[in-house]
Design an enzyme around this catalytic site. Structure first.
Site, PDB file in Angstrom:
ATOM      1  N   LYS A  15     -63.502  50.130 -66.137  1.00 15.71           N
ATOM      2  CA  LYS A  15     -64.505  50.742 -66.899  1.00 15.71           C
ATOM      3  C   LYS A  15     -64.397  52.154 -66.631  1.00 15.71           C
ATOM      4  CE  LYS A  15     -67.963  48.339 -64.887  1.00 15.71           C
ATOM      5  NZ  LYS A  15     -67.227  47.426 -64.162  1.00 15.71           N
ATOM      6  N   ARG A  91     -76.562  45.752 -65.732  1.00 13.57           N
ATOM      7  CA  ARG A  91     -76.067  44.814 -64.949  1.00 13.57           C
ATOM      8  C   ARG A  91     -76.846  43.381 -64.888  1.00 13.57           C
ATOM      9  NH1 ARG A  91     -72.552  48.491 -62.050  1.00 13.57           N
ATOM     10  NH2 ARG A  91     -71.023  47.493 -60.507  1.00 13.57           N
ATOM     11  N   ARG A 125     -57.434  49.946 -54.687  1.00 11.42           N
ATOM     12  CA  ARG A 125     -58.010  51.335 -55.204  1.00 11.42           C
ATOM     13  C   ARG A 125     -58.271  52.355 -53.917  1.00 11.42           C
ATOM     14  NH1 ARG A 125     -63.350  50.874 -58.863  1.00 11.42           N
ATOM     15  NH2 ARG A 125     -64.401  49.985 -57.106  1.00 11.42           N
ATOM     16  N   ARG A 158     -63.267  52.745 -50.605  1.00 11.49           N
ATOM     17  CA  ARG A 158     -64.702  52.511 -50.793  1.00 11.49           C
ATOM     18  C   ARG A 158     -65.089  51.522 -49.881  1.00 11.49           C
ATOM     19  NH1 ARG A 158     -66.435  52.201 -57.236  1.00 11.49           N
ATOM     20  NH2 ARG A 158     -68.035  50.675 -56.124  1.00 11.49           N
ATOM     21  N   ARG A 169     -68.864  40.790 -54.810  1.00 14.73           N
ATOM     22  CA  ARG A 169     -69.295  41.441 -55.833  1.00 14.73           C
ATOM     23  C   ARG A 169     -68.856  40.956 -57.295  1.00 14.73           C
ATOM     24  NH1 ARG A 169     -66.096  46.789 -55.028  1.00 14.73           N
ATOM     25  NH2 ARG A 169     -66.947  47.595 -57.074  1.00 14.73           N
TER      26      ARG A 169
HETATM   27  P1  AMP Z   1     -69.838  50.555 -59.298  1.00 15.79           P
HETATM   28  O1  AMP Z   1     -69.369  51.929 -58.859  1.00 15.79           O
HETATM   29  O2  AMP Z   1     -70.258  50.312 -60.810  1.00 15.79           O
HETATM   30  O3  AMP Z   1     -68.943  49.303 -58.822  1.00 15.79           O
HETATM   31  O4  AMP Z   1     -71.177  50.363 -58.350  1.00 15.79           O
HETATM   32  C1  AMP Z   1     -71.026  50.177 -56.919  1.00 15.79           C
HETATM   33  C2  AMP Z   1     -72.501  49.689 -56.578  1.00 15.79           C
HETATM   34  O5  AMP Z   1     -73.654  50.331 -57.045  1.00 15.79           O
HETATM   35  C3  AMP Z   1     -72.666  48.150 -57.207  1.00 15.79           C
HETATM   36  O6  AMP Z   1     -71.917  47.347 -56.216  1.00 15.79           O
HETATM   37  C4  AMP Z   1     -74.367  47.974 -56.841  1.00 15.79           C
HETATM   38  O7  AMP Z   1     -74.587  47.839 -55.572  1.00 15.79           O
HETATM   39  C5  AMP Z   1     -74.697  49.463 -57.282  1.00 15.79           C
HETATM   40  N1  AMP Z   1     -74.851  49.596 -58.717  1.00 15.79           N
HETATM   41  C6  AMP Z   1     -74.358  50.356 -59.674  1.00 15.79           C
HETATM   42  N2  AMP Z   1     -74.825  50.078 -61.032  1.00 15.79           N
HETATM   43  C7  AMP Z   1     -76.014  49.165 -60.677  1.00 15.79           C
HETATM   44  C8  AMP Z   1     -76.784  48.846 -61.947  1.00 15.79           C
HETATM   45  N3  AMP Z   1     -76.736  48.963 -63.111  1.00 15.79           N
HETATM   46  N4  AMP Z   1     -77.656  47.744 -61.187  1.00 15.79           N
HETATM   47  C9  AMP Z   1     -77.745  47.313 -59.686  1.00 15.79           C
HETATM   48  N5  AMP Z   1     -76.894  47.990 -59.032  1.00 15.79           N
HETATM   49  C10 AMP Z   1     -76.039  48.881 -59.385  1.00 15.79           C
END
Ligand code: AMP
Length: 213
Positions: A15, A91, A125, A158, A169
């Site tokens: 993404k 999400r 990553r 990360r 996740r």
């Molecule tokens: P990402 O970088 O998109 O994988 O986001 C990292 C983390 O941020 C996720 O595992 C969630 O803990 C939190 N997060 C990001 N976007 C959302 C969302 N729309 N709703 C809830 N948690 C989010």
């Protein structure tokens, strides 16, 4: 064309990479809720403090915090008011419903990737803690081992890209986020794209899905 696009897909489906390419192509901001949250954590804000535990465990940050954050970005004074590529939001179905109250989307793309490929990609990553550039040790390694091409900083993994958190996740994604795709399918906005291909090929398929209607 300054489209309003949402990218869905499992963690690691690409993404962020695709959002960057689309944002450049259309001249609209790439809005990543994960990046925004990591910045809040880095700056030690109240929101960052509340979000950090959930993020480290690979769980979702509560809807009300996320919805408040996205309203600020996409509402009348926000940087996404004239088009955006949204990555990492919504999400949950509750988030999708809240988003529908704020903006009318042009297209929703679901980047599809099997679990084993998700684990393989996320384990490899690495990110630059200074400029945010993302690498993959297998697919797109840095020119000098362990160092960012752009700014020379040592790359890091990360916290939530460790194998046990990756699995969690993915489970969270299947349970809470997969229904979001169904929400958009019913509204005729969803297009599925196979994410298990080279970046350029996926980009072309995503563009076709946005421009071709
Ligand atoms: P990402 O970088 O998109 O994988 O986001 C990292 C983390 O941020 C996720 O595992 C969630 O803990 C939190 N997060 C990001 N976007 C959302 C969302 N729309 N709703 C809830 N948690 C989010």
């Amino acid at each position: 064309m300054r489209p309003k696009v949402v990218l869905l897909g499992a963690p690691g489906a690409g993404k962020g990479t695709q959002a960057e390419l689309l944002a450049e192509k259309f001249g609209v901001p790439h809005i990543s809720t994960g990046d925004l949250l990591r910045e809040e954590v880095r700056q030690g804000t109240e929101l960052g403090r509340q979000a950090k535990g959930y993020m480290d465990r690979g769980e979702l940050v509560p809807d009300e915090l996320m919805i408040a954050m996205i309203k600020g970005c996409l509402g009348s004074g926000g940087r996404g008011r004239d088009g955006f590529i949204l990555d990492g939001f919504p999400r949950t179905v509750a988030q999708a419903e809240a988003l529908a109250e704020i903006v009318k989307l042009d297209r929703v793309i679901d980047l599809r990737l099997p679990e084993e490929e998700v684990v393989r990609r996320l384990s490899a990553r690495r990110v630059c803690p200074r400029c945010g550039k993302v690498y993959n040790l297998v697919l797109s390694p840095p020119k000098r081992e362990g160092l960012c091409d752009e700014c020379g900083s040592p790359l890091v993994q990360r916290e939530d890209d460790r194998p046990e958190v990756i699995r969690r996740r993915y489970r969270v994604y299947m349970e809470e986020s997969a229904p979001v795709a169904e929400f958009y399918r019913r509204r005729g906005l969803l297009r599925e794209v196979d994410g298990a291909r080279p970046v350029e090929e996926v980009h072309r398929a995503v563009l076709a899905a946005i421009e071709g209607g």
